[in-house]
Each structure stands twice: as C-alpha cells, then as structure tokens.
Design a protein around this motif. Structure first.
Motif, PDB file in Angstrom:
ATOM      1  N   ASN A 386       0.825  -1.202   0.000  1.00 12.44           N
ATOM      2  CA  ASN A 386       0.000   0.000   0.000  1.00 12.44           C
ATOM      3  C   ASN A 386       0.863   1.257   0.000  1.00 12.44           C
ATOM      4  O   ASN A 386       2.011   1.241   0.466  1.00 12.44           O
ATOM      5  N   TYR A 387       0.268   2.349  -0.488  1.00 10.88           N
ATOM      6  CA  TYR A 387       0.958   3.643  -0.513  1.00 10.88           C
ATOM      7  C   TYR A 387       0.043   4.713   0.057  1.00 10.88           C
ATOM      8  O   TYR A 387      -1.176   4.528   0.137  1.00 10.88           O
ATOM      9  N   TYR A 388       0.657   5.829   0.443  1.00  8.32           N
ATOM     10  CA  TYR A 388      -0.089   6.920   1.053  1.00  8.32           C
ATOM     11  C   TYR A 388       0.351   8.243   0.450  1.00  8.32           C
ATOM     12  O   TYR A 388       1.482   8.384  -0.046  1.00  8.32           O
ATOM     13  N   PHE A 389      -0.555   9.217   0.507  1.00  3.61           N
ATOM     14  CA  PHE A 389      -0.241  10.566   0.039  1.00  3.61           C
ATOM     15  C   PHE A 389      -0.219  11.472   1.262  1.00  3.61           C
ATOM     16  O   PHE A 389      -1.214  11.597   1.982  1.00  3.61           O
ATOM     17  N   MET A 390       0.933  12.101   1.532  1.00  3.77           N
ATOM     18  CA  MET A 390       1.149  12.903   2.739  1.00  3.77           C
ATOM     19  C   MET A 390       1.306  14.376   2.385  1.00  3.77           C
ATOM     20  O   MET A 390       1.948  14.718   1.388  1.00  3.77           O
ATOM     21  N   MET A 391       0.723  15.237   3.231  1.00  6.84           N
ATOM     22  CA  MET A 391       0.882  16.683   3.075  1.00  6.84           C
ATOM     23  C   MET A 391       1.108  17.311   4.441  1.00  6.84           C
ATOM     24  O   MET A 391       0.548  16.860   5.441  1.00  6.84           O
ATOM     25  N   GLY A 392       1.926  18.376   4.468  1.00  8.64           N
ATOM     26  CA  GLY A 392       2.123  19.115   5.700  1.00  8.64           C
ATOM     27  C   GLY A 392       0.947  20.029   5.979  1.00  8.64           C
ATOM     28  O   GLY A 392       0.288  20.521   5.046  1.00  8.64           O
ATOM     29  N   ASP A 393       0.652  20.281   7.252  1.00  8.49           N
ATOM     30  CA  ASP A 393      -0.442  21.185   7.600  1.00  8.49           C
ATOM     31  C   ASP A 393      -0.134  22.625   7.199  1.00  8.49           C
ATOM     32  O   ASP A 393      -1.049  23.417   6.967  1.00  8.49           O
ATOM     33  N   ASN A 394       1.134  22.981   7.144  1.00  6.65           N
ATOM     34  CA  ASN A 394       1.545  24.300   6.662  1.00  6.65           C
ATOM     35  C   ASN A 394       1.656  24.199   5.143  1.00  6.65           C
ATOM     36  O   ASN A 394       2.739  24.074   4.582  1.00  6.65           O
ATOM     37  N   ARG A 395       0.531  24.246   4.465  1.00  6.56           N
ATOM     38  CA  ARG A 395       0.418  23.796   3.077  1.00  6.56           C
ATOM     39  C   ARG A 395       1.314  24.538   2.088  1.00  6.56           C
ATOM     40  O   ARG A 395       1.655  23.993   1.040  1.00  6.56           O
ATOM     41  N   HIS A 396       1.685  25.775   2.379  1.00 10.47           N
ATOM     42  CA  HIS A 396       2.532  26.521   1.454  1.00 10.47           C
ATOM     43  C   HIS A 396       3.990  26.542   1.894  1.00 10.47           C
ATOM     44  O   HIS A 396       4.796  27.285   1.317  1.00 10.47           O
ATOM     45  N   ASN A 397       4.320  25.771   2.890  1.00 15.37           N
ATOM     46  CA  ASN A 397       5.719  25.677   3.316  1.00 15.37           C
ATOM     47  C   ASN A 397       6.020  24.234   3.704  1.00 15.37           C
ATOM     48  O   ASN A 397       6.522  23.959   4.788  1.00 15.37           O
ATOM     49  N   SER A 398       5.680  23.343   2.803  1.00  8.49           N
ATOM     50  CA  SER A 398       5.843  21.917   3.094  1.00  8.49           C
ATOM     51  C   SER A 398       6.282  21.168   1.844  1.00  8.49           C
ATOM     52  O   SER A 398       5.589  21.178   0.824  1.00  8.49           O
ATOM     53  N   LEU A 399       7.441  20.528   1.936  1.00  4.50           N
ATOM     54  CA  LEU A 399       7.862  19.598   0.888  1.00  4.50           C
ATOM     55  C   LEU A 399       7.240  18.249   1.229  1.00  4.50           C
ATOM     56  O   LEU A 399       7.628  17.606   2.195  1.00  4.50           O
TER      57      LEU A 399
END
Length: 448
Positions: A386-399
C-alpha cells in the motif's frame, strides 16, 4: 507462604517472565525465539550459567563496587530503551515548519508504534540511541539485512492521521548536503554537476532514511485532488483540521502588525516577512481561526489567499508537464496492494519509482516504447504494498507528496502522541522554551 516469599520464589519469577516472553514471541511471529525460555529458566531457577558476567552478587556486609554497579545500570538502560524504541516508542524532533500550526519547529515528540504495528528492523546492527549517523559517520552496519515485516498493530493508517515515516527519496544522500533532496537537485542541475560539487553519494536502506512527519490526506485506493488549496478525496471535500494553514497576502495601512499579537497567534516571527512596498505581509500562514482574527485586526486593509498560478514541473511530482500546481493538483490515484494498472508512456512517471526503488524491480523503456520489467515486456503492473499521500499542515511551506510522490507502507514508523519538550531556535534561553507545549498531547484521528 507469605506474599513476600511468594513474590521472591524463583519458580514464580520464572513463570511471570516466561509468560511475558511467550506473548512477545507470539507477537513477533518467529517461534525460534522460544529457545530463549531455556535461558530464562537457567537465569531464574537452575543458575548454571552467569548470563550477566558484569553484575556482581554481594555477600552480606561486602563493600559494593561502584564501577560495576554503574556498568550494570548503563547496560540495563541501553537494553531496555533499545527494546522500547524498536517495539513501542521512539523520540523524534520536528526539524522544519511544515506542520505548523499543529507541530512546531523544535518540538520533541514521543512517537508510538503500536497503532500501526512496529516494523522489525531491517538493519538491526545499529549503535544504540542513534538512527543513521553518529558524529557525521554511519552508525549502522548492513552485515545483517532482514526482509520487511510489520508486526500486528491496532489498525492501518487512516485518512487524517499524523504519521512519522522514512523520507521516500532518502535512499540516496549527498555527503556535503545531507538535508537536500538528491533527486530534485539532479533534475535541476544534472547528475554530474550535483555529485561533483556535493557528493559523493551514499545510499541508505529504507529503515535508515531520515524521518519526516506529515498528515496522511489519502490512503491506498483513494483518488486525490487539490482545488484552491483544499483537499478532495474521491470527489469529497475533506475536513480542514484546526492546525491546517494556508498562505495569505495581508495588506496593512502601512505599518507592521503588533508583534505581541503575532506571537499570540502562534506565528513564527523568524519566518514572517514584512514588505514595506506592499505594504504588508506577502505570505502569512494562517489557520481558519487565525484568519478570522487577522481580518478584523486594526490596521489591516485586506486579506486574500495566495494561490499559485503555475509551477515548474521539475519540482512537482511526477515531474512531467501536467499543468498542476501545489494549490491545484491532481486528480491522482494512490496505489493499493494487489491492484493492477495498465502501464503507458503517459502514466509511467507516476509509478516508475514504485516499480524500481520501492518494490525492487528493474525497469527499462526501449526506443520503440516497449516497457521492460526485469527483462520481460510488460503492459501492466500489480502493486506489492500500500501507498499513502502525505501533506504538511503548513500547506505553502511543506515539501511533501506533491513534490516527491507516494509514501510506501514499509516506510511508516508510527504516529506522534505527545510533545515532551519544545524550544524556539529564534530565541535565547530561557525565552526559547515553550513551557505551554510541555507534555502536550498530539491530537490525531486515533485519539480524537
């Protein structure tokens, strides 16, 4: 027999230890470890072998040896903490602002592994209390390599969970720039230039990659799309968690906002830029609650969201011309174990790294467009995990996954449960200590 005599009975001690040991072996799933019962029996009952040669048994009235007592305490602590780190909890420090305002740069966390189940170490020969480096040198050996295996946990990763995982692109690291993404630099400047200036390149196994922390916004089998900075999964707009912040242009009537007001909001003063030519703040990261407070603040003329009109495809996954931006991304399907996709020249960039780096296949595309996997022509592929898609909560300052793609299941470490220490790198001691964050529970979908 008194209670004290019962508790000190060697057979009782052995029985209690054996029960806990057997339960651990059943959880581990490797029954060869049951041979350890013989060691426990001898340690508690027969005492034929001195299993702790550094530990001295003192006779009544004998003077204690401080060095041996200290050595015994150190060895006991190392073994216990190592065991806890592998199977239960691990300390972790937030290195960047990608999760603000949920987690702050300088937060020290306890990450628990029981929720998703701990992964059995693939490279177990490691210097205690280190992850992959000590004094700038490798702190582990690959002499022993285990296949990936995860012990039984309480559940799988859910949409909305905050997850600690190994950095997917962290298998190749530049010695002179270990914190940089090697693959991004190669796409931008070319392999030869990057390695000549910042190399050599060292490789790391998946369990020794640097740890990242992000929020899971889509799980295996989901279709994800980002519209105007907001996440949609399977065409349904997702909950905006309290810590999620977007970037806004905040124009003022010419003056800076009160610094105490900014601090009270929880913004990082060291990363907030005031442009007198605007006048105002070109990029202020705000949660929904913070947005309301800033909008009515005296001296604020206007507030509008920053939405990227375009993005260089060299930066955004899958690194081909798609027209996507970080605020308008997808739709993209997250691979699921056992699912089969047809491979084409158009979708191969989405799955190339999965097929090669994460699932260990050799992939080649011939001049006529034929796709070869392990030397055999292939027009489809079945995913092995399985795979996941991750995002930082600080959406405009997250790699995050918008820049380096999917996170494999075998990279998942655990989920943060508590902040035990927090320091602000932009302040001096003792003002750098965030006393209000001590022992703060991290809110997650698993503990809401």
């Amino acid at each position: 027999m008194s209670l004290k005599e019962f508790r000190q009975n060697r057979y009782v001690k052995f029985g209690a230890a054996a029960l806990l040991y057997v339960l651990w072996v059943i959880w581990l799933g490797n029954y060869w470890w049951l041979l350890g019962l013989a060691v426990l029996f001898d340690y508690y009952v027969t005492k034929k072998v001195n299993w702790l040669p550094w530990k001295k048994e003192y006779k009544e009235g004998e003077k204690r040896n401080a060095i041996l007592d200290w050595l015994d305490a150190v060895i006991y602590a190392v073994v216990l903490v190592t065991f806890l780190n592998i199977f239960f909890f691990q300390a972790f420090k937030i290195p960047s602002s990608s999760m603000e305002s949920t987690l702050y740069t300088g937060d020290h966390l306890f990450v628990e592994k029981l929720t998703y189940g701990p992964a059995v170490p693939q490279t177990p020969l490691t210097i205690p209390f280190t992850h992959n480096q000590i004094m700038g040198k490798k702190s582990y050996s690959t002499l022993i390599r285990n296949d990936y295996r995860r012990l039984k946990g309480f559940r799988e990763v859910k949409n909305g969970d905050i997850v600690v995982f190994g950095f997917p692109n962290g298998d190749s690291v530049l010695v002179k720039a270990p914190s940089e993404d090697y693959y991004t630099l190669v796409r931008m400047y070319g392999k030869e230039m990057v390695e000549n200036r910042l190399g050599p390149v060292i490789t790391r196994p998946s369990d020794k990659k640097d740890h990242y922390v992000k929020r899971c916004v889509a799980v295996a089998g989901d279709s994800l799309e980002v519209k105007e900075g907001l996440v949609y999964v399977n065409s349904v707009k997702q909950e905006v968690f309290p810590g999620v912040q977007l970037s806004y242009e905040v124009k003022t009537e010419g003056q800076r906002l009160n610094s105490k007001f900014i601090e009270k909001l929880g913004l990082n003063l060291g990363e907030l830029y005031f442009d007198p030519n605007l006048p105002g703040y070109p990029a202020m990261p705000l949660t929904a609650e913070m947005l309301e407070k800033v909008s009515v603040q005296p001296g604020v003329a206007s507030v509008r969201p920053n939405l990227d009109p375009q993005e260089d495809p060299l930066y955004l996954f899958p690194y081909v011309e798609t027209g996507w931006t970080r605020d308008s991304y997808g739709p993209i399907w997250v691979p699921e174990k056992g699912a089969t996709v047809r491979l084409t020249a158009e979708n191969l960039p989405l799955y190339r790294r999965i097929i090669t780096a994460y699932e260990g296949n050799e992939l080649k595309v011939e001049n006529n467009g034929t796709i070869l996997i392990n030397g055999m022509a292939a027009d489809e592929y079945t995913f092995q995990q399985n795979y996941y898609f991750m995002m930082g909560d600080n959406r405009h300052n997250s790699l995050d996954s918008r820049y380096w793609g999917f996170v494999p299941e075998d990279h998942v470490v655990g989920t943060p449960i508590m902040v035990w220490l927090s320091t602000d790198r932009d302040r001096k001691f003792p003002k750098n200590i965030r006393w209000g964050r001590f022992f703060k529970i991290v809110r997650n979908t698993c503990n809401n």
